[in-house]
Design an enzyme around this catalytic site. Structure first.
Site, short mmCIF file in Angstrom:
data_model
loop_
_atom_site.label_atom_id
_atom_site.label_comp_id
_atom_site.label_asym_id
_atom_site.label_seq_id
_atom_site.Cartn_x
_atom_site.Cartn_y
_atom_site.Cartn_z
N ARG A 71 0.87 -1.18 0.00
CA ARG A 71 0.00 0.00 0.00
C ARG A 71 0.91 1.22 0.00
NH1 ARG A 71 -5.24 -0.64 -1.59
NH2 ARG A 71 -6.10 -2.51 -0.64
N GLU A 147 -2.96 -6.09 -8.02
CA GLU A 147 -3.47 -6.08 -6.65
C GLU A 147 -2.54 -6.73 -5.64
OE1 GLU A 147 -6.11 -4.63 -5.26
OE2 GLU A 147 -6.83 -3.80 -7.13
#
Length: 191
Positions: A71, A147
């Site tokens: 992230r 992802e």
């Protein structure tokens, strides 16, 4: 949830003059003038986002599917449950099935709603729908290769370990794994 009544209503924060500061596909940033219970008025900024669907995918061996990913906002790596934003007009259960397959390559034959929560209720209106997914079949490589670096199936004890070690990043993952562990009577490791 407590219903409004005379004993709690004086504690309500009242927003006035709400205005949009910034709007994008992912969020809308607002500013409002807020009257606090003591009569003080303050400027308060907050965010509204589309709802999110988080998927606790559990296989026939009672293992959870997790994704190892980065992230960029906090610049951290960690384990996460699959999930994503609910498209306008879409049922969150449909989002859960779609996101699971796009992000992991697994399709669920059944999803069951577990709970809905607000991860940052003081600063954001962002309903998160947590689903339990069962009847999983692998349909091929994940369609969205951006992802996750990899996926892994983890037992309840392994889930407790990564959660207890702070190796999860999102509230959706923490809430989902804690729900999974509580249903199995597994606690977090002692320090």
């Amino acid at each position: 949830m407590t219903a409004p009544n005379e004993s709690v209503e004086p504690w309500r924060w009242i927003g006035h003059d709400e205005r949009v500061v910034h709007r994008s596909r992912w969020l809308t940033h607002y500013a409002a003038r807020v009257k606090l219970p003591d009569g003080t008025r303050v400027d308060h900024h907050f965010v509204r986002t589309p709802a999110a669907a988080i998927v606790l995918a559990v296989d026939d061996e009672d293992q959870v599917l997790l994704m190892w990913r980065h992230r960029f906002v906090p610049d951290l790596w960690g384990w996460e449950l699959p999930g994503g934003l609910v498209d306008e007009g879409e049922d969150p259960a449909v989002t859960a099935v779609r996101e699971l397959e796009e992000e992991t390559g697994f399709r669920a034959s059944a999803v069951e709603p577990l709970l809905v929560y607000q991860p940052m209720a003081g600063m954001a209106d962002s309903p998160h729908h947590l689903f339990l997914a069962r009847g999983l079949c692998f349909t091929g490589e994940a369609a969205d290769r951006t992802e996750a670096e990899r996926t892994a199936w983890m037992s309840a004890e392994e889930c407790a370990g990564v959660l207890g070690a702070g190796r999860t990043l999102t509230s959706g993952t923490a809430v989902g794994l804690l729900s999974f562990l509580a249903r199995r009577g597994v606690g977090l490791p002692a320090e």
